[in-house]
Write an enzyme that holds these catalytic residues in place. Structure first.
Site, short mmCIF file in Angstrom:
data_model
loop_
_atom_site.label_atom_id
_atom_site.label_comp_id
_atom_site.label_asym_id
_atom_site.label_seq_id
_atom_site.Cartn_x
_atom_site.Cartn_y
_atom_site.Cartn_z
N VAL A 190 0.84 -1.19 0.00
CA VAL A 190 0.00 0.00 0.00
C VAL A 190 0.88 1.25 0.00
O VAL A 190 1.84 1.34 0.77
CB VAL A 190 -0.93 -0.01 1.24
CG1 VAL A 190 -1.53 1.36 1.49
CG2 VAL A 190 -2.01 -1.05 1.07
N GLY B 100 18.63 0.37 12.94
CA GLY B 100 18.57 -0.18 11.59
C GLY B 100 18.90 -1.66 11.53
O GLY B 100 18.15 -2.50 12.03
N LYS C 181 14.01 5.43 20.12
CA LYS C 181 14.75 4.16 20.17
C LYS C 181 15.19 3.86 21.60
O LYS C 181 15.12 2.71 22.06
CB LYS C 181 15.95 4.25 19.23
CG LYS C 181 15.53 4.37 17.77
CD LYS C 181 16.69 4.81 16.90
CE LYS C 181 16.27 4.89 15.44
NZ LYS C 181 17.25 5.58 14.61
#
Ligand code: NAP
Ligand code: HSE
Length: 419
Positions: A41, A127, A198
């Site tokens: 999407v 990451g 984070k």
């Protein structure tokens, strides 16, 4: 066959689709089943016309599709993805996300709703580095004493370039954006909020502490100038944006800010988009994690690893790694009571007696100066750069307030903590 639906096929989403296609053989061998991306999407379907997936505009259609087994959310934002995650879990679908902003606010609600349905989020912190796995699984026998590190690739990329190449802030931010490192709104990166999101996720796994971004100390790198960089270089420091979580008795200190780090420290040597996080456990001692903290491929590597893990083992929650309160009675430390050394930069009118007024204020707040530099005057203005010995955060803040009131002090003094 396991079918994936990807909400958001941008920098990371596209790399996820590509890795699943291009590394298909090894992924099938590791997961034990064929994994296929059924649909994605986006807001503009022309952007993914080259990918061999069904492209749609409505995220609810994807989340309600009975053929989708795992929903991978890589669109960003907070409230819309929260609704979609809840619906996906209600529909019994496993969820994988890299969305740290969402988790900074809703991780405990999502853990509750997920129950035994797999909910994985490795890519949300640092990451490609498997830091969540390390903290939640590898170090689970330990009390965590501290977590400290570089958690934002964009800021580290920018600071490295500013320090090494003298590049200006705006130019290097544009470069980080074009490389796909920065958030959709880069003030999340340079303002320290992304690193804070984070840090809060890691602190939940390590301490079970339920804090929101508004409750912790968050400062970014927007005020850092070449003047600060030259001071750092003169005194053997590097400037880094750090996230710090530290256990102190029954309190946990959580903070994100720019810091002067001694060049000899491992963390000072981590440059570019790389992240590096040190975790100290009471039994294992110090462990260190290093790798690419942003970018499509590195982040997608962690997303795909979560997908493989779910397919292979049907990995079960608890999402944050604990069922019962982890450590009863742990509270957030008041940031005013943090102890640190500080660097201060003052722009002043260069007149007789000013330095005496300034040093008197330092003495009045019982703050001892470790080093000082006065730059040559230009048009009757000069810069004074100070490094202090250790003091409390509230003392330095009170000093800054008093310095600002002096007629000769031209701007709000700029402060960086020295760690
Ligand atoms: P991105 O390049 O901006 O991609 C976002 C994607 O989501 C685009 O395909 C966008 O479609 C789509 N999207 C956004 N809102 C939508 C909506 N309301 N309806 C439908 N589609 C929507 O972002 P990204 O860098 O890939 O980051 C994705 C997520 O991963 C974020 O949560 C980010 O914080 C996280 N993350 C990113 C990195 C990184 O290095 N980039 C690293 C770790 C985590 P259009 O393009 O058509 O607008
Ligand atoms: N914008 C983030 C960063 C992406 O620069 O670290 C990785 O989470």
């Amino acid at each position: 066959m396991v079918r994936i639906g990807v909400l958001g096929v941008g920098t990371v989403g596209r790399a996820v689709v590509e890795i699943l296609n291009e590394n298909k053989e090894i992924i099938t061998a590791r997961s034990g089943e064929e994994i296929v991306v059924k649909s994605g999407v986006v807001r503009d379907v022309s952007k993914i016309a080259d990918l061999d997936i069904m492209a749609g505009l409505d995220p609810y259609t994807l989340v309600n599709d009975p053929e989708i087994d795992i929903v991978v959310e890589l669109m960003g934002g907070i409230e819309l993805p929260f609704e979609l995650h809840k619906l996906a879990l209600k529909n019994g679908k496993a969820v994988v996300t890299a969305n740290k902003a969402l988790l900074a606010y809703h991780r405990y609600e999502l853990q509750e709703i997920a129950g035994n349905i797999p909910f994985e989020f490795e890519a949300s912190v640092a990451g490609g580095i498997p830091i969540i796995n390390a903290l939640r699984d590898g170090l689970s026998a330990n009390h965590i004493l501290s977590i400290r590190g570089i958690m934002n690739g964009t800021c580290n990329f920018m600071l490295s370039k500013m320090m090494k190449e003298g590049v200006c802030f705006d130019a290097v931010l544009s470069e980080a954006q074009s490389l796909g490192y920065a958030e959709a709104d880069p003030t999340f990166d340079v303002g320290g909020f992304d690193a804070a999101h984070k840090l809060l996720i890691l602190a939940s796994i390590a301490y079970g502490i339920d804090a929101k971004p508004e409750e912790i100390l968050i400062e970014g790198i927007t005020g850092v100038t070449q003047e600060d960089i030259s001071f750092a270089k003169e005194f053997g420091y590097t400037i880094k944006l750090l996230g710090i979580a530290k256990r102190d008795g029954s309190e946990v200190e959580l903070r994100v800010h720019a810091a002067l780090v001694k060049n000899e420290e491992m963390i000072a040597k981590i440059d570019g988009v790389m992240n590096g996080i040190s975790v100290v456990g009471d039994r294992v001692g110090e462990t260190l994690y290093y790798g690419a903290g942003a970018g499509g491929n590195a982040t997608a590597s962690a997303v795909v690893a979560n997908i493989i893990d779910i397919v292979r083992s049907g990995k079960r929650s608890p999402m944050l790694g604990f069922n019962h309160p982890l450590e009863e009675g742990l509270t957030l430390k008041n940031p005013d009571t943090i102890v640190s050394k500080y660097y201060l930069r003052l722009r002043i009118t260069d007149k007789p007696g000013i330095l005496a007024q300034i040093t008197q204020l330092f003495a009045g707040h019982t703050i001892s100066v470790e080093a000082m530099i006065q730059r040559p005057s230009e048009r009757e203005c000069t810069q004074l750069l100070f490094a202090t010995h250790e003091t409390r955060e509230y003392s330095i803040r009170n000093l800054i307030n008093d310095l600002e009131k002096l007629e000769a002090v031209l701007d709000t003094p700029y402060m960086i903590r020295i760690v």
